[in-house]
Design a protein around this motif. Sequence first.
Motif, PDB file in Angstrom:
ATOM      1  N   ASN A  76       0.823  -1.205   0.000  1.00 31.59           N
ATOM      2  CA  ASN A  76       0.000   0.000   0.000  1.00 31.59           C
ATOM      3  C   ASN A  76       0.860   1.260   0.000  1.00 31.59           C
ATOM      4  N   ARG A  89      -3.287  11.292   5.178  1.00 26.63           N
ATOM      5  CA  ARG A  89      -3.606  10.033   5.859  1.00 26.63           C
ATOM      6  C   ARG A  89      -4.537   9.170   5.023  1.00 26.63           C
ATOM      7  N   LYS A  90      -4.318   9.175   3.732  1.00 27.76           N
ATOM      8  CA  LYS A  90      -5.122   8.367   2.824  1.00 27.76           C
ATOM      9  C   LYS A  90      -4.308   7.171   2.315  1.00 27.76           C
ATOM     10  N   ASN A  91      -4.998   6.075   2.106  1.00 27.02           N
ATOM     11  CA  ASN A  91      -4.388   4.900   1.501  1.00 27.02           C
ATOM     12  C   ASN A  91      -4.621   5.014  -0.006  1.00 27.02           C
ATOM     13  N   THR A 121      -3.369   3.393  -2.539  1.00 31.66           N
ATOM     14  CA  THR A 121      -3.554   2.114  -3.228  1.00 31.66           C
ATOM     15  C   THR A 121      -4.991   1.629  -3.075  1.00 31.66           C
ATOM     16  N   GLU A 122      -5.503   1.715  -1.879  1.00 33.17           N
ATOM     17  CA  GLU A 122      -6.871   1.278  -1.612  1.00 33.17           C
ATOM     18  C   GLU A 122      -7.872   2.108  -2.405  1.00 33.17           C
ATOM     19  N   GLU A 123      -7.659   3.412  -2.456  1.00 38.63           N
ATOM     20  CA  GLU A 123      -8.555   4.285  -3.217  1.00 38.63           C
ATOM     21  C   GLU A 123      -8.522   3.951  -4.704  1.00 38.63           C
ATOM     22  N   LEU A 131       0.844   5.017   1.031  1.00 42.57           N
ATOM     23  CA  LEU A 131       0.118   5.866   1.968  1.00 42.57           C
ATOM     24  C   LEU A 131       0.560   7.316   1.827  1.00 42.57           C
ATOM     25  N   ASP A 132      -0.407   8.219   1.840  1.00 41.78           N
ATOM     26  CA  ASP A 132      -0.122   9.650   1.853  1.00 41.78           C
ATOM     27  C   ASP A 132      -0.135  10.089   3.317  1.00 41.78           C
ATOM     28  N   THR A 133       1.035  10.410   3.864  1.00 42.36           N
ATOM     29  CA  THR A 133       1.119  10.735   5.293  1.00 42.36           C
ATOM     30  C   THR A 133       0.515  12.092   5.633  1.00 42.36           C
TER      31      THR A 133
END
Length: 238
Positions: free
Chosen positions: A77, A84-86, A88-90, A79-81
Motif C-alpha cells: 500500500n 492520511r489516505k491509503n 492504493t486502496e482508493e 500511503l499519503d502521510t
Amino acid sequence: MKPFALLRTGLTALALALPLVAAAQEATIRKNLADRVPGLADIDEVRKTPMNGLFEVRVGTEILYTDAEGNYLLHGNLLDTKTRKNLTEERVEKLTAIDFKDLQLKNAFTTVRGNGKRKLAVFADPNCGYCKRFEKDLAKINNVTVYTFLIPILGADSVTKSRQVWCSADKTKIWDDWMLREQAPKGEAACNTEALDANLAFARKYRITGTPTLVFENGSRVPGAINTQQLEELLAKR
C-alpha cells in the motif's frame, strides 16, 4: 528574438518533449518487467504516482509499484502521510467500481424487504459457504431491494442448483430455503437459463472471481462476506 518570444518557444518545445519522454519511460518499464518477471508480459497501465520516481503498474485490478527503469518491484500500500489516505486502496476501489446502471437487472431475481429504498446487488453461487453465511446476515437487513445474480462457478452441481432456482416460480423462496434452511432446490430446471450465461459473461468482464461479491448503489464493490453492521454502514453511503 525578444526574451518573451524565446521563453514561449522554450516552453512549447518542453511541452512537446514531455509526452515523448513519458512514453519512452513507460516503454522501458514495460520491457524490463516483461523480460524479468513472469506474468508481467501483459501490463494494462503504467502511470506516475504522487511519489517522485515511483510508478504504478496495473495488471487488471492488481496494483504494483516500480522505479523508472523497472529494476525494482513493490507490492503493498502507498500511503499519503499528509492526508492520511491509503492511495492504493482508493485506486483499487475506483478500478473495481461498477456503475449500478450497468447491471443487467433482468438477469437477477429481486427480493424486496420493507420499503426497499436501498439497493444492493449480490453475485452468488449456491454452493458457496461464504454466501450462505452472508445471506444469514443479509436476512436481518430491512428496507432494502436485493438483486441476486446467480453465477455458478463452483462446479456442475452449482450449475444445476442455479438453474433450479432460476426456473422456480418463487426464486426468492427457493433461494432462501436452500441458503438459510438447507432445503435443496428441486425440479427439472426446464426454462430459459440464458440469464446465467449472461451473468457469467458479466462476471468475466468485470473480473468478479469470487462469491459473494456485493455491488452497492454508489458503485462501490465489496468482495466477500460482511456482517450486518458493515452492511448497514455501506448501505447508508448510497
